[in-house]
Design an enzyme around this catalytic site. Structure first.
Site, PDB file in Angstrom:
ATOM      1  N   ASP A  94       0.603  -1.125   0.420  1.00 56.45           N
ATOM      2  CA  ASP A  94      -0.097   0.269   0.019  1.00 56.45           C
ATOM      3  C   ASP A  94       0.932   1.082  -0.144  1.00 56.45           C
ATOM      4  O   ASP A  94       2.132   0.954   0.552  1.00 56.45           O
ATOM      5  CB  ASP A  94      -0.810  -0.072   0.841  1.00 56.45           C
ATOM      6  CG  ASP A  94      -2.156   0.750   1.514  1.00 56.45           C
ATOM      7  OD1 ASP A  94      -2.618   0.918  -0.096  1.00 56.45           O
ATOM      8  OD2 ASP A  94      -2.761   1.220   1.841  1.00 56.45           O
TER       9      ASP A  94
ATOM     10  N   GLU B  50       2.192   3.716  -3.740  1.00 56.91           N
ATOM     11  CA  GLU B  50       1.202   2.681  -4.274  1.00 56.91           C
ATOM     12  C   GLU B  50       2.184   1.823  -5.240  1.00 56.91           C
ATOM     13  O   GLU B  50       2.635   0.426  -4.382  1.00 56.91           O
ATOM     14  CB  GLU B  50      -0.037   2.699  -4.884  1.00 56.91           C
ATOM     15  CG  GLU B  50      -0.950   3.228  -4.016  1.00 56.91           C
ATOM     16  CD  GLU B  50      -2.582   3.307  -4.811  1.00 56.91           C
ATOM     17  OE1 GLU B  50      -3.246   3.497  -3.568  1.00 56.91           O
ATOM     18  OE2 GLU B  50      -2.061   3.834  -5.352  1.00 56.91           O
TER      19      GLU B  50
ATOM     20  N   ASP C 199      -5.491  -2.815  -2.541  1.00 59.09           N
ATOM     21  CA  ASP C 199      -6.617  -2.333  -2.986  1.00 59.09           C
ATOM     22  C   ASP C 199      -6.512  -1.141  -3.726  1.00 59.09           C
ATOM     23  O   ASP C 199      -7.140  -0.026  -3.374  1.00 59.09           O
ATOM     24  CB  ASP C 199      -7.107  -1.779  -1.011  1.00 59.09           C
ATOM     25  CG  ASP C 199      -6.371  -0.365  -0.741  1.00 59.09           C
ATOM     26  OD1 ASP C 199      -6.140   0.210  -1.111  1.00 59.09           O
ATOM     27  OD2 ASP C 199      -5.202  -0.757  -0.179  1.00 59.09           O
TER      28      ASP C 199
ATOM     29  N   ASP D 129      -1.602  -0.998   5.279  1.00 56.03           N
ATOM     30  CA  ASP D 129      -1.942   0.503   5.073  1.00 56.03           C
ATOM     31  C   ASP D 129      -1.277   0.921   6.684  1.00 56.03           C
ATOM     32  O   ASP D 129      -0.867   2.076   6.529  1.00 56.03           O
ATOM     33  CB  ASP D 129      -3.311   0.652   5.327  1.00 56.03           C
ATOM     34  CG  ASP D 129      -4.032   2.189   6.159  1.00 56.03           C
ATOM     35  OD1 ASP D 129      -3.722   2.569   5.070  1.00 56.03           O
ATOM     36  OD2 ASP D 129      -4.415   2.022   6.681  1.00 56.03           O
TER      37      ASP D 129
ATOM     38  N   HIS E 295     -12.338 -29.868 -23.600  1.00 51.61           N
ATOM     39  CA  HIS E 295     -11.347 -29.714 -24.542  1.00 51.61           C
ATOM     40  C   HIS E 295     -11.537 -30.053 -25.920  1.00 51.61           C
ATOM     41  O   HIS E 295     -12.812 -28.857 -25.949  1.00 51.61           O
ATOM     42  CB  HIS E 295     -11.388 -31.739 -24.126  1.00 51.61           C
ATOM     43  CG  HIS E 295     -12.795 -32.145 -24.973  1.00 51.61           C
ATOM     44  ND1 HIS E 295     -13.709 -32.412 -26.031  1.00 51.61           N
ATOM     45  CD2 HIS E 295     -13.879 -33.038 -24.387  1.00 51.61           C
ATOM     46  CE1 HIS E 295     -14.370 -32.942 -26.144  1.00 51.61           C
ATOM     47  NE2 HIS E 295     -15.167 -33.317 -24.774  1.00 51.61           N
TER      48      HIS E 295
ATOM     49  N   GLU F 197     -15.749 -37.184 -18.005  1.00 50.08           N
ATOM     50  CA  GLU F 197     -17.700 -37.635 -18.471  1.00 50.08           C
ATOM     51  C   GLU F 197     -18.372 -38.472 -18.160  1.00 50.08           C
ATOM     52  O   GLU F 197     -17.662 -39.290 -17.760  1.00 50.08           O
ATOM     53  CB  GLU F 197     -17.747 -37.680 -20.169  1.00 50.08           C
ATOM     54  CG  GLU F 197     -18.409 -36.492 -20.530  1.00 50.08           C
ATOM     55  CD  GLU F 197     -19.455 -35.680 -19.873  1.00 50.08           C
ATOM     56  OE1 GLU F 197     -19.725 -35.250 -18.957  1.00 50.08           O
ATOM     57  OE2 GLU F 197     -19.300 -34.453 -20.923  1.00 50.08           O
TER      58      GLU F 197
END
Length: 449
Positions: free
Chosen positions: A9, A50, A75, A124, A252, A328
């Protein structure tokens, strides 16, 4: 290979104004803080601060292990989107900083994630400590930092208040129930504390920042010693879930049966890819190589999925692991037939299958309910094996739709309302609190490039 999380930050008390950055390196497997970095950088803009925090965090991680994979959490939407390549970098002050950040690690080793500000409090606090030190005419000192202790206290407090996970990863119903419970129990105290902390510690941090120089770094034993006197974290809180396990789900490529829309499950002829299917796999591989986020490849054991996975993995420089759980559905006597042919020959069985997920295809095939049970077990196993990582799962129509259905908490009949094209990409992220997030579905843009 080691995996690090870098949280970074930067802030400025003005626009521009006195600025500083903070960053922390965390062991992704243990959650342990490995290094902290912070610096007062003089009068600068917030965005530059930042970026400087990002660079410092990446360098600290590189010093620990240059071969590690790194997941960056910030952030700053701007930094994350620019470093991910989704936003262009237009400001001349940002371009050299972004270039510098991109050169610390090879691009395939670094991924980026935006997080809300309340989830970035450790970095921060470091940035604000650096700015406070600058106000006193000093530089940030690791010996006087309380950022790690406060982060540990906050995690412990959240762990006590947060409802414990009650379902498997990706169980949408359980995740939603926990979210509702958390909301009903109230977060007013947390919100008030967060607002007070933001007002007191970073009232002017969203200005802008610019300067250069080496920041102070605290690493290893010193950070661990500081943590030992804090209240221990006892669980995952909403702001401390770590990087998710992200499944990139690839159907696939085409086989000779695909354009004919014939049932092709795990009990039939096991066809290979067609020339079109191989070209599709090449395009997927090239697209994923450009993104550079996939860290492992797992495939169904059927020929068409193993061929697709092998082509894609060659582009990524990865090996292929085979997992039978990704196969499958077995469509029994319907294998190789079109839907119309099945309706003509087995109308009653088809009607029952369409109405009831427990119904089996003619000839003792596999029901959708049985497939869902198998996929849920495979999901839980793979989420545990690839926590915090991005893995490509090469599978089929029914398994991929089932992954998405379970993540959304959708009913079984939703399987008939999803379109899934050959060689399409979908993605689901699984968090440590049991919640899942569907991030992509049936993307075929790479086939049109």
């Amino acid at each position: 290979m080691r995996e690090f999380i870098v949280e970074a930050d930067g802030g400025s008390r003005g626009n521009p104004g006195p600025a500083g950055y903070g960053s922390v390196v965390i062991d992704a497997a243990t959650g342990q803080t490995l290094a902290e970095a912070a610096e007062y950088i003089g009068v600068a803009t917030n965005n530059v601060a930042e970026y400087r925090g990002l660079i410092a965090g990446l360098r600290a991680a590189h010093e620990l292990d240059p071969t590690a994979t790194v997941h960056v959490r910030m952030d700053s939407k701007l930094v994350i989107e620019q470093m991910s390549g989704r936003w262009k970098i237009k400001h001349p002050d940002m371009k050299p900083l972004a270039f510098e950040a991109s050169k610390v690690f090879p691009a395939p080793q670094v991924t980026y994630e935006w997080i809300p500000r309340e989830q970035n409090k450790h970095a921060d606090r470091l940035a604000n400590e650096a700015m406070d030190a600058g106000k006193r005419g000093e530089q940030w000192s690791a010996s006087g930092s309380m950022a790690e202790l406060e982060a540990a206290d906050a995690r412990a407090a959240r762990a006590v208040a947060e409802p414990k996970p009650a379902g498997p990863p990706g169980d949408a119903a359980a995740g939603a129930a926990r979210a509702r419970a958390a909301l009903s129990e109230g977060r007013a105290a947390d919100a008030a504390a967060a607002a007070g902390s933001a007002a007191a510690g970073s009232s002017g941090r969203r200005g802008a920042a610019e300067s250069s120089g080496g920041g102070a770094v605290r690493a290893g034993a010193e950070v661990r010693a500081a943590r030992s006197v804090a209240a221990p974290a006892t669980g995952w809180g909403p702001a401390d879930m770590g990087a998710p396990a992200t499944f990139v789900l690839l159907r696939h490529g085409e086989t000779p049966l695909t354009p004919q829309k014939r049932f092709s499950g795990s009990g039939g002829t096991d066809p290979s890819l067609s020339d079109v299917g191989r070209e599709q796999a090449e395009r997927v591989g090239a697209a994923l190589a450009r993104r550079g986020t996939v860290q492992a490849v797992v495939a169904s054991p059927l020929t068409r999925t193993r061929e697709t996975a092998g082509i894609v993995a060659a582009h990524l420089g990865l090996d292929v692991t085979v997992d039978d759980g990704l196969r499958e559905t077995d469509f029994g006597a319907w294998e190789g037939l079109t839907f119309g042919e099945v309706r003509e020959r087995y109308a009653d069985d088809l009607g029952a299958w369409l109405a009831d997920p427990e119904a089996r295809p003619t000839g003792d095939g596999e029901s959708f309910a049985a497939t869902a049970t198998r996929i849920a077990a495979t999901r839980d196993k793979l989420v545990a094996a690839y926590a915090g990582r991005t893995v490509l799962l090469v599978s089929h129509v029914t398994p991929i739709k089932t992954f998405v259905r379970l993540a959304l908490g959708a009913p079984p009949e939703s399987l008939f309302r999803m379109e899934l094209s050959a060689a399409s990409l979908s993605a689901v992220a699984y968090y440590a609190d049991g919640n899942a997030s569907v991030r992509l579905f049936n993307d075929t843009s790479h086939l049109r490039a």
